[in-house]
Design a protein around this motif. Structure first.
Motif, PDB file in Angstrom:
ATOM      1  N   TYR A 579      49.861  38.242  30.130  1.00  0.00           N
ATOM      2  CA  TYR A 579      49.946  37.231  31.166  1.00  0.00           C
ATOM      3  C   TYR A 579      50.305  37.909  32.351  1.00  0.00           C
ATOM      4  CZ  TYR A 579      48.964  33.685  27.682  1.00  0.00           C
ATOM      5  OH  TYR A 579      48.469  32.774  26.500  1.00  0.00           O
ATOM      6  N   ALA A 580      51.444  38.504  32.391  1.00  0.00           N
ATOM      7  CA  ALA A 580      51.805  39.026  33.675  1.00  0.00           C
ATOM      8  C   ALA A 580      50.864  39.874  34.496  1.00  0.00           C
ATOM      9  CB  ALA A 580      53.084  39.820  33.500  1.00  0.00           C
ATOM     10  N   LYS A 581      50.171  40.721  33.942  1.00  0.00           N
ATOM     11  CA  LYS A 581      49.239  41.464  34.552  1.00  0.00           C
ATOM     12  C   LYS A 581      48.117  40.634  35.008  1.00  0.00           C
ATOM     13  CE  LYS A 581      48.946  45.871  32.642  1.00  0.00           C
ATOM     14  NZ  LYS A 581      49.063  46.520  31.414  1.00  0.00           N
ATOM     15  N   LYS A 582      47.593  39.502  34.113  1.00  0.00           N
ATOM     16  CA  LYS A 582      46.558  38.568  34.573  1.00  0.00           C
ATOM     17  C   LYS A 582      46.940  37.904  35.745  1.00  0.00           C
ATOM     18  CE  LYS A 582      43.767  37.479  30.584  1.00  0.00           C
ATOM     19  NZ  LYS A 582      43.493  36.989  29.362  1.00  0.00           N
ATOM     20  N   CYS A 583      47.940  37.174  35.828  1.00  0.00           N
ATOM     21  CA  CYS A 583      48.526  36.168  36.925  1.00  0.00           C
ATOM     22  C   CYS A 583      48.694  37.165  38.029  1.00  0.00           C
ATOM     23  CB  CYS A 583      49.816  35.264  36.346  1.00  0.00           C
ATOM     24  SG  CYS A 583      51.246  35.988  36.411  1.00  0.00           S
ATOM     25  N   LEU A 584      49.254  38.194  38.063  1.00  0.00           N
ATOM     26  CA  LEU A 584      49.465  38.952  39.435  1.00  0.00           C
ATOM     27  C   LEU A 584      48.169  39.505  39.938  1.00  0.00           C
ATOM     28  CD1 LEU A 584      52.774  40.731  38.388  1.00  0.00           C
ATOM     29  CD2 LEU A 584      52.335  38.826  40.000  1.00  0.00           C
ATOM     30  N   GLU A 585      47.096  39.737  39.218  1.00  0.00           N
ATOM     31  CA  GLU A 585      45.974  39.982  39.378  1.00  0.00           C
ATOM     32  C   GLU A 585      44.946  38.754  40.164  1.00  0.00           C
ATOM     33  OE1 GLU A 585      45.124  43.345  38.804  1.00  0.00           O
ATOM     34  OE2 GLU A 585      43.618  42.628  40.268  1.00  0.00           O
ATOM     35  N   ALA A 586      45.285  37.708  39.459  1.00  0.00           N
ATOM     36  CA  ALA A 586      44.634  36.536  40.244  1.00  0.00           C
ATOM     37  C   ALA A 586      45.542  36.192  41.685  1.00  0.00           C
ATOM     38  CB  ALA A 586      45.207  35.141  39.205  1.00  0.00           C
ATOM     39  N   VAL A 587      46.784  36.593  41.721  1.00  0.00           N
ATOM     40  CA  VAL A 587      47.275  36.375  43.145  1.00  0.00           C
ATOM     41  C   VAL A 587      46.498  37.366  44.116  1.00  0.00           C
ATOM     42  CG1 VAL A 587      49.323  37.009  44.458  1.00  0.00           C
ATOM     43  CG2 VAL A 587      49.469  35.918  42.392  1.00  0.00           C
ATOM     44  N   GLU A 588      46.073  38.504  43.824  1.00  0.00           N
ATOM     45  CA  GLU A 588      45.622  39.671  44.532  1.00  0.00           C
ATOM     46  C   GLU A 588      44.195  39.120  44.882  1.00  0.00           C
ATOM     47  OE1 GLU A 588      46.205  42.344  45.944  1.00  0.00           O
ATOM     48  OE2 GLU A 588      44.112  43.293  46.431  1.00  0.00           O
ATOM     49  N   LYS A 589      43.594  38.591  43.734  1.00  0.00           N
ATOM     50  CA  LYS A 589      42.062  38.001  43.881  1.00  0.00           C
ATOM     51  C   LYS A 589      41.907  36.664  44.733  1.00  0.00           C
ATOM     52  CE  LYS A 589      38.447  36.807  40.917  1.00  0.00           C
ATOM     53  NZ  LYS A 589      38.395  36.673  39.316  1.00  0.00           N
ATOM     54  N   TYR A 590      43.022  35.701  44.477  1.00  0.00           N
ATOM     55  CA  TYR A 590      42.715  34.423  45.239  1.00  0.00           C
ATOM     56  C   TYR A 590      43.409  34.340  46.467  1.00  0.00           C
ATOM     57  CZ  TYR A 590      39.958  33.427  40.911  1.00  0.00           C
ATOM     58  OH  TYR A 590      39.272  33.590  39.818  1.00  0.00           O
ATOM     59  N   LEU A 591      44.804  34.902  46.486  1.00  0.00           N
ATOM     60  CA  LEU A 591      45.590  34.371  47.547  1.00  0.00           C
ATOM     61  C   LEU A 591      46.150  35.614  48.508  1.00  0.00           C
ATOM     62  CD1 LEU A 591      48.251  32.750  45.131  1.00  0.00           C
ATOM     63  CD2 LEU A 591      46.703  31.708  46.429  1.00  0.00           C
ATOM     64  N   ASN A 592      45.822  37.038  48.135  1.00  0.00           N
ATOM     65  CA  ASN A 592      46.077  37.919  49.225  1.00  0.00           C
ATOM     66  C   ASN A 592      44.885  38.025  50.359  1.00  0.00           C
ATOM     67  OD1 ASN A 592      47.632  39.995  50.067  1.00  0.00           O
ATOM     68  ND2 ASN A 592      46.244  41.462  49.454  1.00  0.00           N
ATOM     69  N   SER A 593      45.579  38.405  51.668  1.00  0.00           N
ATOM     70  CA  SER A 593      44.794  38.538  52.654  1.00  0.00           C
ATOM     71  C   SER A 593      45.547  39.818  53.508  1.00  0.00           C
ATOM     72  CB  SER A 593      44.706  37.410  53.656  1.00  0.00           C
ATOM     73  OG  SER A 593      45.896  37.446  54.221  1.00  0.00           O
ATOM     74  N   GLU A 594      44.846  40.187  54.461  1.00  0.00           N
ATOM     75  CA  GLU A 594      45.304  41.318  55.126  1.00  0.00           C
ATOM     76  C   GLU A 594      46.665  41.164  55.946  1.00  0.00           C
ATOM     77  OE1 GLU A 594      42.162  40.088  56.628  1.00  0.00           O
ATOM     78  OE2 GLU A 594      42.028  41.068  58.440  1.00  0.00           O
TER      79      GLU A 594
END
Ligand code: GLC
Length: 786
Positions: A579-594
């Protein structure tokens, strides 16, 4: 475009053009008397409490912006032309301009018509007053006759009344001159001997104590009548508005240089002003006190020094981030150009976090602030949301109350800061120290305060066995309580898990086995509750509203994914590895920006009373999809906890202000400190920073960089070096002073890994632990990663 540069040697940020996109400010003072100084001399002063003891006035929302301030006008007596070394407020042509913001002082330098002028503002020796040290030099071959005017606009000491009850304030105050001192009396006939003052170290040719007389009723600070005429009118202010304005005549021979001092301050006993400032009016003495101030800051910074392959990181970890941490420690969210000092007071949760940012440097002061905020705790364990340092009064702020008047997270943060203090100092006795609760009748040990904080949350669970949301959690704008009393915060539940882990660690160390078992049960129960009701498939939900509907779920139209329930799932040790890997991946995918990671996506588009304040912001702003920087280091730390050093460093660099120094026109705010927020991708002004200086971003980035990326962490009986760095780094060096001993650390990364310690050598011998050494000793630590 760039507006300035970092002068590493002088430890200053140098601003080379005055018209910065926002005022770029600095703080003077150590947390008692002090103020804000902008790059053009704008700003204001206060004594201990900017609401209750304001010294000078500031016009918020003013255009032209950033007025008034601490001004020096220079007038050429030959032709009447006048200017300011810092450009404002006259905004005259200057042949050169520069502002140097240093640690606790600011220097404005301006040259015009062959006269070099400089004014340095600072608070000497933590006194109740500030020095304006003025230096003039005649660069021409002919003698010059100049006039120097000083200007400080007094404010009624209760800064709210100053805005609200104008007739009362204007009739009750008086401002008068006596022998080179102008005193502002807020209460002429009261017993109180308090007051504000300005003083001149030079012979005074003329003065004004009346603001209206100095400026002229239909003029402004840009063209005061007194400066235009070349003389003040020796006015007294029997009512209306006070000013401290002196006119000093100066004759300079060719190449001659002159220094002079003006002092602005606050007096608890007006009869003692003269005696207290006497020495400081001498320029040599003033310069000496500036030297002492610089020494103070050197020793503050000396506890941690790093040399990494990244220059921007070095600059922040060694200097600017540490400096900002001290300012947030001093002022919490109380007073900046954005927090007006008019109502917020010191934040309980804010200070509890800020404390950790200075822990390695000033643990004794940290202990003092911890003790003060523990006094804001109710006997049932919850806490005031904010408090006022001068009066000690506190409360919950002005959010509407439905069912609960408490914030669900405030009290929990204090566990973190107490534990941090103990790890830094080994002062376990602190746990037995008695501190009163906010009713002042009941007293508990620090340990009891911590236990009660835990118990309060444990006793206030909702239908999913998660922490009740109360008025809000860390996110002040998630106001889910509609009166049903069932809204739950997943974030607070995770924070609760985090501090339960701290309690378990502490209990185990102290051999408090029963408590340890109790807290382990509470932790497992909460972890189970979170994992059974909050996993959404790809990430963790954020909350349940007062109708039991989720926020931060794939099923939501807006607000599908929130940042904090992903990072804290890891920080609270709630998430499984998967779950840790998945949810942090989701942060990168949906929330991150430059420019950083957003709080939520997609942002809300219209007001929804079941969610509260967050839906009142336009999309991409602050908590509603903005990049609220305070939350970003939590994602860095979470990534480090799962060993992802490359990603953590990417997140660190993308919000590092120094890295955007050359594109300051978009960021708008100061490149030497973190702002609270940057407008997010869903906002038309994506990338623009807002609300600089006072933010938990300072302390948490300090922690993320020094304790997690570089991995230098204090423990109950040891120091740990467990880096999680970009895999391309060869290593780094650091110096850390821990419990009085110096640790010279060298980390080598021959295999180019991100995480993992293959070998640890202390003072030449291989070992598995870095022990606590005696005060005053120096030791070498070599860490081989792999
Ligand atoms: C502000 C508040 C802080 C809060 C944050 C998020 O920074 O000072 O207490 O946690 O906003 O709402």
């Amino acid at each position: 475009m760039r507006y300035g540069y970092f002068d590493k040697k002088e430890r200053e940020y140098v601003i080379t053009r005055p018209d910065t996109p926002t005022p770029w400010i600095n703080y003077i003072g150590m947390g008692k008397y002090g103020g804000i100084v902008s790059n053009t001399g704008g700003g204001y002063s206060f004594d201990r409490d900017p609401q209750n003891r304001r010294i000078t006035r500031y016009r918020y929302n003013n255009i032209p912006m950033d007025r008034p301030g601490r001004y020096i006008y220079i007038r050429d007596a030959a032709d009447g032309e006048y200017w300011n070394p810092g450009w404002q407020p006259v905004q005259g042509k200057l042949d050169s301009y520069c502002c140097r913001h240093g640690l606790g002082y600011t220097v404005l330098q301006g040259e015009n018509k062959g006269v070099a002028s400089e004014v340095t503002y600072f608070v000497p020796d933590d006194k109740n007053f500030e020095i304006w040290l003025v230096k003039l030099k005649n660069l021409t071959g002919a003698p010059r006759r100049l006039q120097v005017f000083s200007y400080a606009e007094f404010c009624f000491w209760d800064a709210i009344k100053d805005q609200q009850n104008i007739d009362w304030c204007q009739q009750i105050n008086q401002c008068k001159y006596e022998d080179k001192i102008i005193v502002y009396y807020p209460h002429e006939f009261e017993q109180s001997m308090e007051g504000a003052f300005v003083a001149s170290g030079e012979e005074v040719a003329s003065y004004d104590a009346s603001l209206e007389a100095f400026i002229g009723k239909y003029r402004s600070e840009s063209n005061p009548i007194a400066v235009e005429l070349g003389a003040c009118s020796n006015s007294t202010s029997y009512r209306m508005n006070g000013v401290g304005a002196f006119c000093v005549n100066v004759e300079l021979q060719q190449n001659e240089e002159r220094e002079m001092v003006f002092i602005l301050g606050s007096a608890q006993d007006r009869s003692k002003i003269r005696e207290e400032i006497r020495e400081y009016l001498r320029p040599e003495f003033a310069r000496e006190s500036l030297r002492r101030l610089k020494e103070y800051w050197s020793s503050y910074l000396d506890k941690l020094y790093v040399e990494t392959p990244d220059e921007d990181m070095n600059l922040f970890v060694n200097l600017w981030n540490q400096y900002q941490c001290k300012v947030t420690f001093n002022w919490s969210r109380f007073v900046s150009l954005y927090q007006t000092g008019l109502g917020r007071g010191m934040g309980f949760r804010d200070s509890a976090q800020d404390i950790m940012g200075v822990m390695h440097s000033i643990p004794d002061e940290a202990k003092g602030l911890i003790t003060n905020i523990l006094k804001c705790q109710y006997t049932d364990g919850r806490a005031y949301h904010l408090y006022f340092p001068l009066t000690g009064s506190g409360g919950e702020g002005d959010a509407p109350i439905k069912k609960f008047d408490w914030y669900s997270d405030d009290h929990l943060w204090i566990i973190m800061s107490v534990d941090d203090y103990i790890k830094e100092t080994g002062d376990f006795d602190f746990l037995d120290m008695e501190v009163p609760y906010n009713d002042k009748q009941t007293v508990g040990t620090v340990w009891e305060h911590m236990c009660r904080a835990i118990e309060f949350t444990g006793a206030n669970l909702g239908p999913n066995k998660l922490a009740l949301a109360g008025r809000a959690d860390w996110n002040d704008t998630l106001n889910l309580d509609m009166g049903n009393g069932v809204a739950e915060s997943v974030f607070t539940s995770m924070l609760y898990c985090n501090v339960l882990n701290t309690m378990i660690e502490l209990c185990s160390y102290l051999g408090r086995d029963e408590d340890s078992i109790k807290y382990t049960h509470m932790f497992s129960d909460m972890k189970e509750a979170i994992n059974s009701s909050c996993w959404d498939g790809e990430w963790y939900k954020r909350a349940f509203d007062d109708m039991g509907m989720p926020l931060g779920s794939e099923t939501c139209e807006y607000g599908k994914i929130y940042i904090n329930s992903q990072s804290w799932a890891v920080l609270g040790k709630v998430a499984t590895e998967e779950y840790a890997k998945k949810c942090l991946e989701a942060v990168e995918k949906y929330l991150n920006s430059e420019y950083g990671i957003a709080t939520v996506y997609p942002a809300y588009r219209q007001f929804d009373k079941s969610k509260g304040g967050i839906t009142t912001y336009p999309p991409g702003t602050k908590e509603n999809g903005g990049i609220f920087l305070h939350t970003n280091p939590w994602v860095m730390i979470a990534n480090i906890m799962i060993g992802n050093g490359d990603r953590a460093f990417k997140y660190y660099k993308q919000i590092l202000p120094a890295a955007r120094n050359d594109a300051a026109e978009l960021l708008e705010v100061e490149p030497y400190v973190y702002p609270q927020n940057i407008l997010g991708r869903e906002h038309p002004q994506f990338g623009t920073g807002r609300n600089s200086w006072l933010s938990g971003t300072a302390a948490w980035n300090m922690l993320a960089s020094s304790r997690y990326i570089l991995g230098i962490r204090q423990g109950y009986d040891c120091l740990t070096v467990d880096p999680c760095i970009p895999s391309e780094w060869e290593g780094f060096k650091a110096k850390r002073v821990f419990r009085g001993a110096v640790y010279n650390i060298e980390v080598k990364n021959p295999d180019r890994v991100s995480k993992g310690v293959r070998k640890l050598v202390v003072d030449g011998s291989e070992t598995d632990k870095i022990p606590v050494f005696g005060k005053g000793t120096t030791h070498s630590v070599t860490v081989i990663m792999g």
